[in-house]
Write a protein that holds these residues in place. Structure first.
Motif, short mmCIF file in Angstrom:
data_model
loop_
_atom_site.label_atom_id
_atom_site.label_comp_id
_atom_site.label_asym_id
_atom_site.label_seq_id
_atom_site.Cartn_x
_atom_site.Cartn_y
_atom_site.Cartn_z
N CYS A 1 -52.26 34.76 36.87
CA CYS A 1 -53.57 34.87 36.21
C CYS A 1 -53.45 34.51 34.73
N GLY A 2 -54.53 34.06 34.15
CA GLY A 2 -54.54 33.82 32.71
C GLY A 2 -54.31 35.08 31.91
N TYR A 3 -54.58 36.24 32.53
CA TYR A 3 -54.36 37.52 31.87
C TYR A 3 -52.96 38.10 32.12
N THR A 4 -52.14 37.41 32.89
CA THR A 4 -50.81 37.93 33.21
C THR A 4 -49.99 38.29 31.97
N PRO A 5 -50.11 37.58 30.85
CA PRO A 5 -49.38 38.00 29.66
C PRO A 5 -49.73 39.41 29.18
N GLN A 6 -50.81 40.00 29.71
CA GLN A 6 -51.12 41.38 29.36
C GLN A 6 -50.03 42.35 29.84
N TYR A 7 -49.20 41.92 30.77
CA TYR A 7 -48.05 42.75 31.16
C TYR A 7 -47.26 43.17 29.91
N ALA A 8 -47.07 42.24 28.98
CA ALA A 8 -46.31 42.54 27.76
C ALA A 8 -47.02 43.61 26.94
N GLY A 9 -48.34 43.52 26.81
CA GLY A 9 -49.10 44.52 26.08
C GLY A 9 -49.10 45.87 26.77
N LEU A 10 -49.15 45.86 28.09
CA LEU A 10 -49.07 47.12 28.84
C LEU A 10 -47.70 47.77 28.63
N GLN A 11 -46.65 46.95 28.60
CA GLN A 11 -45.31 47.48 28.34
C GLN A 11 -45.24 48.08 26.94
N THR B 1 -41.82 41.25 41.46
CA THR B 1 -40.70 41.76 40.67
C THR B 1 -40.26 40.72 39.65
N GLU B 2 -40.15 39.48 40.07
CA GLU B 2 -39.74 38.40 39.17
C GLU B 2 -40.69 38.31 37.97
N THR B 3 -41.98 38.32 38.25
CA THR B 3 -42.96 38.20 37.15
C THR B 3 -42.96 39.45 36.27
N TYR C 1 -41.59 39.64 32.10
CA TYR C 1 -42.27 40.44 31.08
C TYR C 1 -41.56 41.74 30.73
N GLY C 2 -40.43 42.03 31.35
CA GLY C 2 -39.64 43.21 30.99
C GLY C 2 -40.32 44.54 31.28
N VAL C 3 -41.20 44.57 32.28
CA VAL C 3 -41.94 45.78 32.62
C VAL C 3 -41.00 46.86 33.15
N THR C 4 -41.14 48.06 32.61
CA THR C 4 -40.36 49.21 33.12
C THR C 4 -41.27 50.32 33.63
#
Length: 189
Positions: A65-75, A108-110, A115-118
Protein backbone atom coordinates in the motif's frame (compact mmCIF):
# COMPACT_ATOMS: atom_id res chain seq x y z
CA UNK A 1 -50.09 -1.39 52.45
CA UNK A 2 -46.76 -0.21 50.95
CA UNK A 3 -44.02 1.09 53.16
CA UNK A 4 -41.50 3.76 52.14
CA UNK A 5 -38.92 1.16 51.09
CA UNK A 6 -41.32 -0.40 48.56
CA UNK A 7 -42.25 3.01 47.17
CA UNK A 8 -38.55 3.92 46.81
CA UNK A 9 -37.70 0.59 45.13
CA UNK A 10 -40.61 0.99 42.73
CA UNK A 11 -39.46 4.51 41.83
CA UNK A 12 -35.86 3.41 41.26
CA UNK A 13 -36.93 0.41 39.19
CA UNK A 14 -39.14 2.69 37.11
CA UNK A 15 -36.15 4.84 36.15
CA UNK A 16 -33.68 1.98 35.64
CA UNK A 17 -35.78 -0.09 33.25
CA UNK A 18 -36.09 2.67 30.60
CA UNK A 19 -32.37 3.55 30.96
CA UNK A 20 -31.36 -0.09 30.54
CA UNK A 21 -33.72 -0.47 27.59
CA UNK A 22 -32.30 2.71 26.00
CA UNK A 23 -28.75 1.38 26.36
CA UNK A 24 -29.72 -1.92 24.75
CA UNK A 25 -31.68 -0.15 22.00
CA UNK A 26 -28.75 2.16 21.22
CA UNK A 27 -26.68 -0.84 20.15
CA UNK A 28 -23.95 0.05 22.64
CA UNK A 29 -21.99 -3.00 23.51
CA UNK A 30 -20.74 -3.38 27.04
CA UNK A 31 -18.18 -5.89 25.82
CA UNK A 32 -14.74 -4.24 25.85
CA UNK A 33 -12.05 -4.75 23.23
CA UNK A 34 -10.17 -6.83 25.79
CA UNK A 35 -12.68 -9.66 25.17
CA UNK A 36 -11.13 -10.39 21.74
CA UNK A 37 -8.06 -12.19 20.50
CA UNK A 38 -6.32 -12.59 17.17
CA UNK A 39 -4.18 -15.42 15.85
CA UNK A 40 -0.64 -14.04 15.80
CA UNK A 41 1.51 -13.96 12.69
CA UNK A 42 3.88 -16.25 14.62
CA UNK A 43 1.11 -18.79 15.28
CA UNK A 44 0.27 -18.05 18.92
CA UNK A 45 -2.72 -15.97 19.97
CA UNK A 46 -2.67 -12.27 20.75
CA UNK A 47 -5.19 -11.99 23.55
CA UNK A 48 -6.23 -8.40 24.08
CA UNK A 49 -7.09 -9.30 27.69
CA UNK A 50 -3.33 -9.38 28.30
CA UNK A 51 -3.39 -5.59 27.80
CA UNK A 52 -6.41 -4.93 30.01
CA UNK A 53 -6.35 -1.47 31.56
CA UNK A 54 -3.83 -0.22 29.00
CA UNK A 55 -4.43 1.67 25.77
CA UNK A 56 -4.19 -0.14 22.45
CA UNK A 57 -3.69 1.17 18.95
CA UNK A 58 -5.13 -1.41 16.53
CA UNK A 59 -4.22 -0.78 12.89
CA UNK A 60 -5.17 -2.73 9.78
CA UNK A 61 -2.06 -2.97 7.64
CA UNK A 62 -0.98 -4.03 4.15
CA UNK A 63 2.43 -4.67 2.60
CA UNK A 64 1.84 -3.22 -0.87
CA UNK A 65 0.00 0.00 0.00
CA UNK A 66 1.05 3.60 -0.43
CA UNK A 67 0.58 3.87 3.34
CA UNK A 68 2.88 0.91 4.11
CA UNK A 69 5.69 3.27 5.22
CA UNK A 70 3.42 4.05 8.20
CA UNK A 71 4.85 0.84 9.69
CA UNK A 72 7.92 2.95 10.56
CA UNK A 73 5.78 5.57 12.30
CA UNK A 74 3.85 2.91 14.19
CA UNK A 75 7.17 1.45 15.35
CA UNK A 76 8.22 4.93 16.54
CA UNK A 77 4.97 5.25 18.54
CA UNK A 78 5.62 1.81 20.02
CA UNK A 79 9.18 2.81 20.95
CA UNK A 80 8.05 6.11 22.46
CA UNK A 81 5.04 4.94 24.47
CA UNK A 82 5.30 1.20 25.19
CA UNK A 83 7.20 1.63 28.46
CA UNK A 84 4.28 3.77 29.65
CA UNK A 85 1.70 1.13 28.67
CA UNK A 86 0.71 1.56 25.01
CA UNK A 87 0.51 -1.50 22.80
CA UNK A 88 0.38 -1.21 19.02
CA UNK A 89 -1.13 -4.17 17.16
CA UNK A 90 -0.90 -4.55 13.39
CA UNK A 91 -3.66 -6.50 11.64
CA UNK A 92 -2.66 -7.38 8.06
CA UNK A 93 -5.64 -7.40 5.72
CA UNK A 94 -6.17 -7.93 2.01
CA UNK A 95 -9.55 -6.15 2.08
CA UNK A 96 -8.52 -2.99 0.26
CA UNK A 97 -7.05 -3.11 -3.22
CA UNK A 98 -5.67 -6.64 -2.73
CA UNK A 99 -2.62 -5.01 -1.16
CA UNK A 100 -1.80 -7.86 1.25
CA UNK A 101 -1.86 -10.85 -1.12
CA UNK A 102 0.95 -12.83 0.51
CA UNK A 103 1.11 -15.15 3.47
CA UNK A 104 2.90 -14.90 6.78
CA UNK A 105 6.41 -15.05 5.28
CA UNK A 106 5.71 -12.09 2.97
CA UNK A 107 4.07 -10.11 5.79
CA UNK A 108 7.04 -10.90 8.04
CA UNK A 109 9.44 -9.75 5.34
CA UNK A 110 7.68 -6.39 4.98
CA UNK A 111 6.85 -5.65 8.62
CA UNK A 112 9.83 -7.09 10.43
CA UNK A 113 12.66 -6.97 7.91
CA UNK A 114 11.87 -3.89 5.80
CA UNK A 115 10.41 -1.71 8.58
CA UNK A 116 11.94 -3.21 11.75
CA UNK A 117 8.55 -3.74 13.42
CA UNK A 118 8.74 -5.29 16.89
CA UNK A 119 5.14 -4.68 18.01
CA UNK A 120 2.65 -7.57 17.76
CA UNK A 121 1.37 -8.46 14.29
CA UNK A 122 -1.64 -10.72 13.82
CA UNK A 123 -2.23 -13.27 11.12
CA UNK A 124 -4.00 -11.87 8.08
CA UNK A 125 -7.63 -11.00 8.89
CA UNK A 126 -10.76 -9.65 7.26
CA UNK A 127 -11.60 -6.21 8.71
CA UNK A 128 -14.81 -5.23 6.89
CA UNK A 129 -18.04 -6.93 5.94
CA UNK A 130 -19.97 -9.96 7.09
CA UNK A 131 -16.85 -12.13 7.47
CA UNK A 132 -14.86 -9.53 9.42
CA UNK A 133 -12.90 -10.58 12.49
CA UNK A 134 -15.08 -10.27 15.64
CA UNK A 135 -13.02 -7.29 16.90
CA UNK A 136 -13.76 -5.38 13.70
CA UNK A 137 -17.46 -6.33 13.82
CA UNK A 138 -17.53 -5.01 17.41
CA UNK A 139 -15.78 -1.80 16.35
CA UNK A 140 -18.19 -1.33 13.41
CA UNK A 141 -21.14 -1.74 15.75
CA UNK A 142 -19.68 0.71 18.25
CA UNK A 143 -18.62 3.30 15.65
CA UNK A 144 -20.52 2.60 12.39
CA UNK A 145 -19.37 5.86 10.77
CA UNK A 146 -15.72 5.12 11.57
CA UNK A 147 -15.12 1.75 9.90
CA UNK A 148 -11.93 1.17 7.92
CA UNK A 149 -12.18 2.51 4.39
CA UNK A 150 -8.58 1.67 3.48
CA UNK A 151 -5.38 0.21 4.91
CA UNK A 152 -3.77 1.76 8.02
CA UNK A 153 -7.03 2.80 9.67
CA UNK A 154 -6.36 3.27 13.40
CA UNK A 155 -8.55 2.51 16.42
CA UNK A 156 -7.25 3.88 19.72
CA UNK A 157 -8.73 1.82 22.53
CA UNK A 158 -8.84 3.48 25.94
CA UNK A 159 -7.89 1.98 29.29
CA UNK A 160 -11.57 1.09 29.76
CA UNK A 161 -11.46 -1.16 26.68
CA UNK A 162 -13.68 1.00 24.48
CA UNK A 163 -12.88 3.00 21.34
CA UNK A 164 -11.59 6.40 22.41
CA UNK A 165 -10.44 7.80 19.07
CA UNK A 166 -10.43 6.77 15.42
CA UNK A 167 -7.88 7.97 12.89
CA UNK A 168 -8.24 7.37 9.14
CA UNK A 169 -5.45 6.06 6.94
CA UNK A 170 -4.33 9.53 5.94
CA UNK A 171 -3.42 10.45 9.53
CA UNK A 172 0.24 9.51 10.00
CA UNK A 173 1.25 7.76 13.25
CA UNK A 174 3.52 10.71 14.17
CA UNK A 175 0.62 13.16 13.77
CA UNK A 176 0.15 15.41 16.80
CA UNK A 177 -3.49 14.31 17.13
CA UNK A 178 -2.49 10.67 17.67
CA UNK A 179 0.43 11.45 19.96
CA UNK A 180 -1.65 13.87 22.04
CA UNK A 181 -4.51 11.36 22.41
CA UNK A 182 -2.09 8.63 23.50
CA UNK A 183 -0.20 10.91 25.93
CA UNK A 184 -3.48 12.11 27.45
CA UNK A 185 -4.65 8.54 27.87
CA UNK A 186 -1.39 7.47 29.49
CA UNK A 187 -1.50 10.45 31.85
CA UNK A 188 -4.97 9.40 33.08
CA UNK A 189 -4.05 6.63 35.45
Amino acid sequence: MMNRRHVLLAAVAGTLVPATRALADSGMSRIPAYAFSFPALSGDDIRLAAFSGKPLLVVNTASLCGYTPQYAGLQQLWNEFRARGLTVIGVPSNDFGGQEPGGSSEITETAHHQYGVTFPITAKAIVVGAKAHPFYKWAAEARPKDVPRWNFHKYLIGRDGYIAEVFPSSVEPADTRIKTAIARMLADS
